[in-house]
Design a protein around this motif. Structure first.
Motif, PDB file in Angstrom:
ATOM      1  N   VAL A 102       0.843  -1.190   0.000  1.00 25.17           N
ATOM      2  CA  VAL A 102       0.000   0.000   0.000  1.00 25.17           C
ATOM      3  C   VAL A 102       0.880   1.242   0.000  1.00 25.17           C
ATOM      4  O   VAL A 102       1.935   1.269   0.637  1.00 25.17           O
ATOM      5  CB  VAL A 102      -0.914   0.024   1.245  1.00 25.17           C
ATOM      6  CG1 VAL A 102      -1.828   1.236   1.225  1.00 25.17           C
ATOM      7  CG2 VAL A 102      -1.717  -1.258   1.341  1.00 25.17           C
ATOM      8  N   VAL A 113      -4.822   3.896   7.050  1.00 26.63           N
ATOM      9  CA  VAL A 113      -4.069   2.680   6.749  1.00 26.63           C
ATOM     10  C   VAL A 113      -3.645   1.961   8.026  1.00 26.63           C
ATOM     11  O   VAL A 113      -3.815   0.743   8.155  1.00 26.63           O
ATOM     12  CB  VAL A 113      -2.842   3.004   5.866  1.00 26.63           C
ATOM     13  CG1 VAL A 113      -2.013   1.738   5.648  1.00 26.63           C
ATOM     14  CG2 VAL A 113      -3.291   3.578   4.528  1.00 26.63           C
ATOM     15  N   VAL A 131       3.959  -0.806   3.660  1.00 28.76           N
ATOM     16  CA  VAL A 131       3.335   0.511   3.537  1.00 28.76           C
ATOM     17  C   VAL A 131       4.410   1.540   3.227  1.00 28.76           C
ATOM     18  O   VAL A 131       5.387   1.670   3.969  1.00 28.76           O
ATOM     19  CB  VAL A 131       2.605   0.912   4.836  1.00 28.76           C
ATOM     20  CG1 VAL A 131       1.943   2.281   4.664  1.00 28.76           C
ATOM     21  CG2 VAL A 131       1.580  -0.136   5.230  1.00 28.76           C
ATOM     22  N   TYR A 148       2.227  -1.225  -6.080  1.00 33.22           N
ATOM     23  CA  TYR A 148       1.225  -1.153  -5.024  1.00 33.22           C
ATOM     24  C   TYR A 148      -0.079  -1.813  -5.472  1.00 33.22           C
ATOM     25  O   TYR A 148      -0.439  -1.769  -6.652  1.00 33.22           O
ATOM     26  CB  TYR A 148       0.922   0.308  -4.654  1.00 33.22           C
ATOM     27  CG  TYR A 148       2.132   1.093  -4.231  1.00 33.22           C
ATOM     28  CD1 TYR A 148       2.867   0.735  -3.110  1.00 33.22           C
ATOM     29  CD2 TYR A 148       2.547   2.218  -4.956  1.00 33.22           C
ATOM     30  CE1 TYR A 148       3.981   1.451  -2.720  1.00 33.22           C
ATOM     31  CE2 TYR A 148       3.656   2.941  -4.574  1.00 33.22           C
ATOM     32  CZ  TYR A 148       4.372   2.564  -3.462  1.00 33.22           C
ATOM     33  OH  TYR A 148       5.470   3.274  -3.084  1.00 33.22           O
ATOM     34  N   SER A 285      -6.850   2.450  -7.314  1.00 37.61           N
ATOM     35  CA  SER A 285      -6.223   1.205  -7.764  1.00 37.61           C
ATOM     36  C   SER A 285      -6.271   1.176  -9.285  1.00 37.61           C
ATOM     37  O   SER A 285      -7.022   1.933  -9.912  1.00 37.61           O
ATOM     38  CB  SER A 285      -6.935  -0.021  -7.178  1.00 37.61           C
ATOM     39  OG  SER A 285      -8.311  -0.028  -7.538  1.00 37.61           O
ATOM     40  N   ARG A 299      -7.993  -3.459   1.647  1.00 38.99           N
ATOM     41  CA  ARG A 299      -8.669  -2.326   1.004  1.00 38.99           C
ATOM     42  C   ARG A 299     -10.066  -2.135   1.578  1.00 38.99           C
ATOM     43  O   ARG A 299     -10.496  -1.005   1.840  1.00 38.99           O
ATOM     44  CB  ARG A 299      -8.749  -2.542  -0.513  1.00 38.99           C
ATOM     45  CG  ARG A 299      -9.390  -1.382  -1.266  1.00 38.99           C
ATOM     46  CD  ARG A 299      -9.587  -1.710  -2.742  1.00 38.99           C
ATOM     47  NE  ARG A 299     -10.176  -0.596  -3.453  1.00 38.99           N
ATOM     48  CZ  ARG A 299     -11.470  -0.278  -3.433  1.00 38.99           C
ATOM     49  NH1 ARG A 299     -12.315  -1.029  -2.722  1.00 38.99           N
ATOM     50  NH2 ARG A 299     -11.926   0.775  -4.107  1.00 38.99           N
TER      51      ARG A 299
END
Length: 312
Positions: A102, A113, A131, A148, A285, A299
């Motif tokens: 991510v 997140v 991340v 990602y 995305s 997600r």
């Protein structure tokens, strides 16, 4: 042309990328642990299969043809996805639940997140999660390369948004971070004019945070700060603020994390009567990108967290 392009193999894509990146057949061959004659034969076979040149030959090296650029650009995502697939297979073999990558701008990383990952870890303790926190242009570039699964980011100007799935995100409200012993700490502030005359540590020009703050100064006819330190690193900002009377614009979420009720960093957030709002970031995305079950679950948790905070 391109009549037999479906015959290309992974090693062919790796060679094309290596030549594009190095600009030299010999350097590309060395990078792939091949001899130059072998690399030359492989490239000839690639161009024969495609039915067109992949590279222009120059006295000083090689540059991709338009067809070569297309193949190289798509090879990046292809090879990244392959590497990630192999990584997930390896993770499952170790008893993990898979992996997810991510990217996020700082405020969204703190607000959405991190809580989503904490929720995910309750049922997937051995999940392999990565991340990255970076500016939006770097995040979108990484997303396009397949680095990602999704990002919380703004879409940079000039980027074709039609290639993305976009879920509306959140705006950022600006707070001003200072050390606890700062002359303005604990004071009631009414306008940006109260902040005049102090040094600033802030993100670089053209970033959304910087633009929003500068526009607020200009709109209110207040001179912009003369002394500025530019940084994209939150750690550098914290270190600088802790040892000076500088002021650092940050998102509300970061201010809450670093403030007295957060991790007790020795910093406090100043608030103005008129808030400064930064353009919203979104959950983004790539279209046609199939996420792993773990990434999809993460997600969904991010979406739920955003909805719980009043997002859409």
């Amino acid at each position: 042309m391109l009549v037999h392009a479906n015959r290309l193999q992974l090693k062919d894509f790796r060679l094309i990328l290596a030549i594009r990146d190095t600009g030299q057949l010999a350097l590309a061959a060395a990078q792939l642990a091949m001899t130059q004659p072998a690399a030359s034969r492989m490239l000839a076979g690639i161009e024969q299969a495609i039915g067109a040149p992949v590279f222009h030959r120059h006295p000083k090296g090689m540059t991709p043809t338009p067809i070569g650029e297309i193949i190289a650009r798509n090879a990046v995502g292809l090879l990244n996805n392959l590497d990630r697939t192999l990584g997930e297979v390896h993770a499952v073999g170790l008893g993990r639940a898979g992996s997810a990558r991510v990217g996020a701008v700082t405020g969204s990383a703190v607000a959405f997140v991190v809580p989503a990952i904490q929720q995910l870890k309750k049922t997937a303790a051995k999940a392999d999660i990565h991340v990255d926190v970076a500016p939006s242009d770097a995040l979108i570039a990484g997303l396009l390369k397949g680095e990602y699964d999704f990002v919380l980011s703004r879409i940079p100007a000039g980027t074709d948004a039609r290639q993305f799935n976009i879920r509306r995100g959140r705006v950022e409200v600006v707070r001003f971070l200072v050390r606890e012993s700062h002359p303005l700490a604990g004071q009631k502030l009414s306008s940006l004019g109260d902040l005049a005359g102090f040094e600033w540590v802030i993100q670089a020009p053209h970033t959304p945070m910087r633009q929003a703050v500068e526009e607020a100064f200009v709109t209110r006819a207040i001179p912009l700060p003369d002394e500025i330190v530019n940084t994209t690193s939150l750690l550098v900002m914290i270190a600088y603020l802790s040892s000076s009377d500088a002021i650092g614009p940050i998102s509300r979420e970061v201010g809450e994390l670093l403030g007295p009720k957060g991790i007790e960093s020795g910093l406090v957030a100043l608030e103005l009567d008129e808030p400064i709002i930064v353009n919203p970031y979104h959950l983004i995305s790539r279209k046609n990108h199939v996420m792993s079950p773990l990434a999809q679950h993460l997600r969904e948790l991010v979406v739920a967290t955003m909805a719980g905070e009043g997002g859409e």
